[in-house]
Design an enzyme around this catalytic site. Sequence first.
Site, PDB file in Angstrom:
ATOM      1  N   SER A 140       0.850  -1.190   0.000  1.00 19.98           N
ATOM      2  CA  SER A 140       0.000   0.000   0.000  1.00 19.98           C
ATOM      3  C   SER A 140       0.890   1.247   0.000  1.00 19.98           C
ATOM      4  O   SER A 140       1.790   1.358   0.830  1.00 19.98           O
ATOM      5  CB  SER A 140      -0.885  -0.048   1.257  1.00 19.98           C
ATOM      6  OG  SER A 140      -1.758   1.038   1.301  1.00 19.98           O
ATOM      7  N   LYS A 174      -3.321   5.128  -2.446  1.00 18.80           N
ATOM      8  CA  LYS A 174      -4.330   5.908  -1.730  1.00 18.80           C
ATOM      9  C   LYS A 174      -4.731   7.098  -2.603  1.00 18.80           C
ATOM     10  O   LYS A 174      -3.863   7.736  -3.221  1.00 18.80           O
ATOM     11  CB  LYS A 174      -3.760   6.401  -0.402  1.00 18.80           C
ATOM     12  CG  LYS A 174      -3.422   5.286   0.577  1.00 18.80           C
ATOM     13  CD  LYS A 174      -4.684   4.648   1.129  1.00 18.80           C
ATOM     14  CE  LYS A 174      -4.360   3.662   2.253  1.00 18.80           C
ATOM     15  NZ  LYS A 174      -5.589   3.072   2.817  1.00 18.80           N
ATOM     16  N   ASP A 201     -14.265  -1.776   2.764  1.00 25.67           N
ATOM     17  CA  ASP A 201     -13.348  -1.919   3.909  1.00 25.67           C
ATOM     18  C   ASP A 201     -14.119  -1.392   5.127  1.00 25.67           C
ATOM     19  O   ASP A 201     -14.857  -2.146   5.782  1.00 25.67           O
ATOM     20  CB  ASP A 201     -12.055  -1.129   3.612  1.00 25.67           C
ATOM     21  CG  ASP A 201     -11.086  -1.033   4.781  1.00 25.67           C
ATOM     22  OD1 ASP A 201     -11.408  -1.538   5.873  1.00 25.67           O
ATOM     23  OD2 ASP A 201      -9.979  -0.441   4.643  1.00 25.67           O
ATOM     24  N   LYS A 220     -10.558  -6.911   7.602  1.00 28.40           N
ATOM     25  CA  LYS A 220      -9.563  -6.635   8.639  1.00 28.40           C
ATOM     26  C   LYS A 220     -10.106  -7.240   9.919  1.00 28.40           C
ATOM     27  O   LYS A 220     -11.118  -6.750  10.452  1.00 28.40           O
ATOM     28  CB  LYS A 220      -9.358  -5.131   8.822  1.00 28.40           C
ATOM     29  CG  LYS A 220      -8.656  -4.468   7.666  1.00 28.40           C
ATOM     30  CD  LYS A 220      -8.439  -2.998   7.927  1.00 28.40           C
ATOM     31  CE  LYS A 220      -7.819  -2.335   6.705  1.00 28.40           C
ATOM     32  NZ  LYS A 220      -7.878  -0.860   6.789  1.00 28.40           N
TER      33      LYS A 220
END
Length: 384
Positions: free
Chosen positions: A146, A174, A249, A273
Amino acid sequence: MRAITIRNIRLHSVALPFVEPLRTSFGEEPFKTAVLIELETDGGVTGWGEATVEIMPGYSSETMGTAHHILQEFLVPLLLGKTISDATEVPDLIRSVRGHPMAKHGVEAAVWDAIAKTNNIPLADYFAAHLPSGHASRGYANVGVSIGIKPSVEATLETITKRVNEGYKRIKLKIEPGWDVELARGVRAAYPDILLMLDANSAYTLDDAEHLKQLDEFNLLMLEQPLGHDDIFQHSKLQPQLSTPICLDESIKSADDLRLALELGACRILNLKPSRVGGYTESLEIYRVCVESKLPLWIGGMLETGVGRAANLAFASLPGVTLPCDISATSRYFKQDISEPPFVLGAESRIAVAPGAGIGVQVHPERIAAAAEMWKQSYPYHQG
Ligand code: OSB
Ligand code: MG
C-alpha cells in the site's frame, strides 16, 4: 484441545517509528501505535494480541486512549480468571461491552495465541480447525503493498518502481479528490499491466459518481471504499454505475453487514480486517459467507506490529482468501519490529507464515519497553 485459565493480562501502549508513513485521505500518523495485550495462563503460557489503534479517530472511531480505557476498565476484568476451552467463546464473554471492535479483537487474538501455544499448534491450523475440511493453510499468503498519497505522480512512480523491484506484484494507491484520475493515468502509462487498485478511505460521495466513472478506463483490480465509512446503501447505488469492482473496507463491521452489502449489490470484493470486525471469530464467519457466496476476499492491514501481522498472515494463508493482501514485509514498515524474525517477501509476491506454535514470532521485552517509552515521550497528554 486443552483449555486455558487466564491468570493475568498486561497492556502495553507502544509507538514505533515508520520507515515510510502512509498518507491517506484522512491524514497521516507519525508512528505506528498499538495497545499490545500480553495474556498469561495458569499453565505459564503467554499469548499476545494487538489492538491496532491509531492516535486520531480517522480510520476508526477507536483510538489509543479509548482502546486502553475499554481494555483496562471493562474487557480485562471480564476475562481474568476465566477458563476458556476455545477462542470462539470470547465474544460471548465480552458481549456486555458494546462496540470497540479493535480493543475486543486485541484480547481475542491473545486468547487464540495462548490456546494454540498451549496445544502446540500453529495459529493457522487452529483457525483451519474451525472451517470445513479443504480449508487447511497454504503456509503462505499472497501479498501486495500500500502506497500513500505523495506530492507528485513522479514521486509515486518512484515508489512503485522500488516496490516492484522488491517483488511486490500488487500495488495499492491511496486517493482523494484531486488525486485520482490523473494519478491512475500517469501510473498506467508507465505500468500498463501491473495489478493496480485504489483506496479512497471514504473521501467521495455519490455526487462524485460521474467523476469516479472515469476510473473504469484504467483496468483497476478494484476501487476500495469510495463512499461513507458507515455506508452500505449509497455504495449499492454506485456499484451498478461502475465496471470497476467496489471493495468495501470501513463499511463492513460484521458478517451481517456483509450479508446486507451482498443482498444490495454494494460491493464485489471484500477487504477483511480482523481488527475492524472485532476478532477472528467474526472473521471466520465472514470467511464462510465469502466462500458460500464466492466473493473474492483479501485480508487488509493497519500497518500492524509483528504481533498483529503474524496472526493476520496466518489467517491470510487460508485458501478462501483469494486476492493479494495488505500484509507487506517488515522492512516496508519498520527498521526494527518488536518481534523476531522479521517477515520477508518471498518469490511470487508471497510471505510465509511463521512456523511454530501460535503466532510463531518471538516478542522481545526490551523492544516493547523501548516502544512503550516512545509512546510516553511522544504523547504525554494521553498516555495509556
Ligand atoms: O484503508 O486499508 C486502509 C492503514 C491504516 C488505515 C487504513 C488503511 C491502511 C492501509 C494499510 O492501507 C496497509 C498495510 O497495513 O500495509
Ligand atoms: Mg482501506
